[in-house]
Design an enzyme around this catalytic site. Sequence first.
Site, PDB file in Angstrom:
ATOM      1  N   LYS A  44     -34.985 -12.436  94.883  1.00 37.64           N
ATOM      2  CA  LYS A  44     -35.814 -11.401  94.294  1.00 37.64           C
ATOM      3  C   LYS A  44     -37.323 -11.971  94.313  1.00 37.64           C
ATOM      4  CE  LYS A  44     -35.369  -8.298  90.446  1.00 37.64           C
ATOM      5  NZ  LYS A  44     -34.144  -8.235  89.163  1.00 37.64           N
ATOM      6  N   SER A  70     -33.191  -3.446  88.150  1.00 38.10           N
ATOM      7  CA  SER A  70     -34.323  -3.899  89.016  1.00 38.10           C
ATOM      8  C   SER A  70     -34.025  -4.646  90.229  1.00 38.10           C
ATOM      9  CB  SER A  70     -35.388  -4.804  88.179  1.00 38.10           C
ATOM     10  OG  SER A  70     -34.670  -5.946  87.641  1.00 38.10           O
ATOM     11  N   SER A 112     -29.652  -5.069  85.752  1.00 34.67           N
ATOM     12  CA  SER A 112     -30.321  -5.077  86.930  1.00 34.67           C
ATOM     13  C   SER A 112     -29.506  -5.853  88.058  1.00 34.67           C
ATOM     14  CB  SER A 112     -31.577  -5.950  86.833  1.00 34.67           C
ATOM     15  OG  SER A 112     -32.265  -4.987  86.044  1.00 34.67           O
TER      16      SER A 112
END
Length: 459
Positions: free
Chosen positions: A78, A160, A184
């Site tokens: 990420k 996310s 997330s």
Amino acid sequence: MTGTARSIGAAIAARTVKAVDVTTWYLQRITRLNDGPAGLNCVRSLSPLALAQAALADAELEQGRWRGPLHGVPFLVKDNVFTADGTAASAGSRALADFVPPYEATLVRRLREAGAILLGKTNLTEFADFVSDTMPAEFSGAGGVVRHPLGHRFGRGLGSSVGSAAAVAARLCAFAIGSETQNSIQAPALHTSIVGFKPSVGRVGCHGVVPLVPSQDSPGPLTITVDDAMLVYRAMAGADAGNEQAPAARPVGGWRIGVPRSHMADAADPASNRAFAQALASLANAGAEIVDPCDLPAAQQLSEVRSSVFRTEFKESLNVLLQAHRPGGIASLQDIIDWNQLHPEAIPYGQSLLEAANATAGTGASQYVADRQRDIALSLDQGICAALAAGSVDVLLVPMAVAARCTGKAGAPVVAVPVGQDETGLPFGVTVFAAPGSDELVLAAAAAIERVIGRRMLP
């Protein structure tokens, strides 16, 4: 490349395929499926070192050095994770789009030491979804819109780690790393029909990860199978993970599973609950002992509570990081807000959450202290721990991510397991969770559950 991370690693170790060839295959697939106006746009940047590292992994095998089951296996991280390959770590913010960190995150170093090959970074919801209360999960100022590999949308509140989840679902990597503060990892995993594991807070080091809420932040793997999630977790976890004895594998008939209904399973949409009922029936038929209901005493309070913890910790922790590095002269959350005001095209949904965070008084404020204590009491003492004890169950099981608020506040381990689709055709799955520190137990239970009801929707 259709295998799991474990099978790809085994093929590389057996030297039936080279790490360079595997890495090249993924890089070419990323170019084909990620880029362009119709691409998934889930990968933000590629590491310039990937092929060289893959060649080194092959050379090590030729010399008889094998680093473990992830040797030569390509992965993505990420874009809130620091890497030492010259690529930026923007956390999705256009204000930080060119920030190249001066060191590598501990979790990346551990994965490199295990022999895994870093392909690059994935797009995420900006600042881990703490910019605006109307911004959809698919968007970030730095990365744009992440497209769903199953043809849906990553709408508001879907977590996310959307880029990492989309990349795994589309087979752009063998596994990816996301991070979760509340939902997330589990929500994007469930909505893309893959496995996601959020470890107990503290089990995977957050050094070199842009923070949201340090008391709740936890990086973890997104994978094709629970077995892969175990493999990656054990490679990236800190020393304290070794203190927990891995339970022996056993069939689902050896498990006692609790179902929190009040303000959890019963709060799911009807299509999810009908699919959940079928899943529970399949588990019971396979021999699992289902305790239903197995409610959390504080479930209603948890569903209603509003807390200052997110905005308070976000401001304080982000300011520390920005002051240490001053990317582009930005040294505080206030500087981010000011930059956004000068570049409104970067924040089409506004920045209400950033402004609310900037107004907080710090973690020493009485309101924050009271809120954090209440969060722990409701989610743990009167929540997960109370339900586990009252039902004498091993783990708790709910449809989709309906327990995310509780597991986030509690810092508890959660495994998302895909279970096909519901009657409307949308991806469906379950989440398995228990008390903090029971990571190996939750993974073992999830593996047993996966063997009975696990099923992926394929792009």
